[in-house]
Every structure is written in structure tokens, then in C-alpha cells.
Design an enzyme around this catalytic site. Structure first.
Site, PDB file in Angstrom:
ATOM      1  N   HIS A  52      -3.952   8.610   1.422  1.00  0.00           N
ATOM      2  CA  HIS A  52      -3.024   8.904   2.508  1.00  0.00           C
ATOM      3  C   HIS A  52      -2.410  10.278   2.286  1.00  0.00           C
ATOM      4  O   HIS A  52      -2.516  10.863   1.199  1.00  0.00           O
ATOM      5  CB  HIS A  52      -1.931   7.831   2.624  1.00  0.00           C
ATOM      6  CG  HIS A  52      -1.055   7.709   1.422  1.00  0.00           C
ATOM      7  ND1 HIS A  52      -1.161   6.680   0.516  1.00  0.00           N
ATOM      8  CD2 HIS A  52      -0.056   8.491   0.971  1.00  0.00           C
ATOM      9  CE1 HIS A  52      -0.271   6.833  -0.435  1.00  0.00           C
ATOM     10  NE2 HIS A  52       0.410   7.926  -0.194  1.00  0.00           N
TER      11      HIS A  52
HETATM   12  P1  TYD Z   1       1.166   2.703  -1.232  1.00  0.00           P
HETATM   13  O1  TYD Z   1       1.966   3.913  -0.851  1.00  0.00           O
HETATM   14  O2  TYD Z   1       0.085   2.244  -0.310  1.00  0.00           O
HETATM   15  O3  TYD Z   1       0.568   2.906  -2.694  1.00  0.00           O
HETATM   16  P2  TYD Z   1      -0.558   3.916  -3.243  1.00  0.00           P
HETATM   17  O4  TYD Z   1      -0.280   5.242  -2.635  1.00  0.00           O
HETATM   18  O5  TYD Z   1      -0.375   3.900  -4.701  1.00  0.00           O
HETATM   19  O6  TYD Z   1      -1.894   3.389  -2.898  1.00  0.00           O
HETATM   20  O7  TYD Z   1       2.193   1.537  -1.476  1.00  0.00           O
HETATM   21  C1  TYD Z   1       1.815   0.229  -1.891  1.00  0.00           C
HETATM   22  C2  TYD Z   1       2.791  -0.785  -1.299  1.00  0.00           C
HETATM   23  O8  TYD Z   1       4.119  -0.570  -1.809  1.00  0.00           O
HETATM   24  C3  TYD Z   1       2.899  -0.688   0.203  1.00  0.00           C
HETATM   25  O9  TYD Z   1       3.034  -2.005   0.698  1.00  0.00           O
HETATM   26  C4  TYD Z   1       4.172   0.073   0.441  1.00  0.00           C
HETATM   27  C5  TYD Z   1       5.031  -0.310  -0.750  1.00  0.00           C
HETATM   28  N1  TYD Z   1       5.943   0.748  -1.212  1.00  0.00           N
HETATM   29  C6  TYD Z   1       7.322   0.567  -1.098  1.00  0.00           C
HETATM   30  O10 TYD Z   1       7.806  -0.479  -0.606  1.00  0.00           O
HETATM   31  N2  TYD Z   1       8.153   1.555  -1.553  1.00  0.00           N
HETATM   32  C7  TYD Z   1       7.669   2.691  -2.105  1.00  0.00           C
HETATM   33  O11 TYD Z   1       8.463   3.570  -2.514  1.00  0.00           O
HETATM   34  C8  TYD Z   1       6.239   2.878  -2.191  1.00  0.00           C
HETATM   35  C9  TYD Z   1       5.646   4.133  -2.776  1.00  0.00           C
HETATM   36  C10 TYD Z   1       5.416   1.882  -1.739  1.00  0.00           C
END
Ligand code: TYD
Length: 137
Positions: A52
Site C-alpha cells: 500500500h
Molecule cells: P496494515 O497497515 O495492513 O499492515 P501492513 O502494512 O503491515 O501490511 O495493518 C494491519 C491491520 O492493523 C489492519 O487491520 C489495520 C490495523 N492497524 C491499526 O489498527 N492501527 C495501525 O496503526 C496500523 C498500522 C494498522
């Protein structure tokens, strides 16, 4: 200009071990106010994360233990960097697609973020990101 921008944090090492202080707004410091800190750990082997970009959010990623490979993409160029030491912070600007691969079992990846969590700031589709980054939408 390279997509890979490092902050080299001075390590305060003595006979007891090492200490790194992370500050904002100083030389060799995080270039934004930190509103949120999160960390990624116990990543299953072979799993990749990220995929992303963010419209506004700026981040600095520091690998506190172990290592992982970060891929950064601005919609035109793609570069990669190994995060493998706790004295190196990788600055990830807004509108940069990121992927994290090859996590070691012991990897603990600390992320400092300029904003609170906001799902509407995410761009999770690569083609949409590329069009936005190239200003074709
Ligand atoms: P995501 O940003 O998709 O993780 P990565 O970039 O490591 O693949 O986040 C994973 C899950 O955690 C998603 O459901 C969103 C949640 N999340 C939060 O609630 N707060 C946060 O600060 C972050 C970074 C993620």
C-alpha cells in the site's frame, strides 16, 4: 533522487551495550512530529506485508532486531533496501508504495508515523496508486 533515504542514529555504546535515542526536529532526527508508533513482529516465514501507499502519512521504519527487505516504489521507479540494524531509520514519504519481504524469524520492525491511524489515507490498489502518483487521475 533515490527513494531510499536513511537516518543514521548515533549509537551510544559502552561496556554495558548500546542505546539509540530517537528525536524529532534535530540533526539526524525524524523529520516530522510523531503521532503514532507501531511495531511488526512474529511475522510468519515467507509472508510479505505492506502493499500500500499513503496519501499524507510519512513514516520512519527501524528494524530493532533481525532483518527484512523493504521495497519502495514512487509509481515510476522501484528500489529496495535491507533493514538490518537498529541504528538505521528508513524514511518513507507520502505517496510511496511499500512492500516488506523476507522477514527473519526474529524481526521486530518499529514504525514511527506522522499521523494517527486512518484507513482513508491508504491506497491499497497498485494501479490506482500508480495513476495517482503519475497524476493521471
Ligand atoms: P496494515 O497497515 O495492513 O499492515 P501492513 O502494512 O503491515 O501490511 O495493518 C494491519 C491491520 O492493523 C489492519 O487491520 C489495520 C490495523 N492497524 C491499526 O489498527 N492501527 C495501525 O496503526 C496500523 C498500522 C494498522
Amino acid at each position: 533522487m533515490s527513494l531510499v533515504k536513511w537516518i543514521d542514529f548515533p549509537s551510544l555504546a559502552d561496556s554495558r551495550g548500546s542505546l539509540v535515542a530517537v528525536e524529532m526536529g534535530q540533526d539526524k532526527a525524524v523529520p516530522f512530529g510523531i503521532k503514532r508508533v507501531y511495531y511488526i513482529y512474529h511475522t510468519e516465514q515467507g509472508v510479505s506485508r505492506g502493499y500500500h501507499a499513503h496519501k499524507q502519512l510519512k513514516q520512519v521504519a527501524i528494524c530493532l532486531a533481525g532483518k527484512c527487505r523493504m521495497v519502495l516504489d514512487d509509481g515510476t521507479d522501484r528500489e529496495e533496501a535491507w533493514l538490518d540494524r537498529p541504528t538505521k531509520g528508513l524514511v518513507i514519504g507520502d505517496m510511496v508504495w511499500r512492500e516488506m519481504h523476507d522477514f527473519s524469524k526474529d524481526c521486530v520492525l518499529l514504525v514511527l508515523a506522522s499521523e494517527h491511524y486512518d484507513e482513508s489515507d491508504y491506497i491499497r490498489d497498485y494501479e490506482t496508486f500508480q495513476k495517482m502518483a503519475r497524476k493521471t487521475v
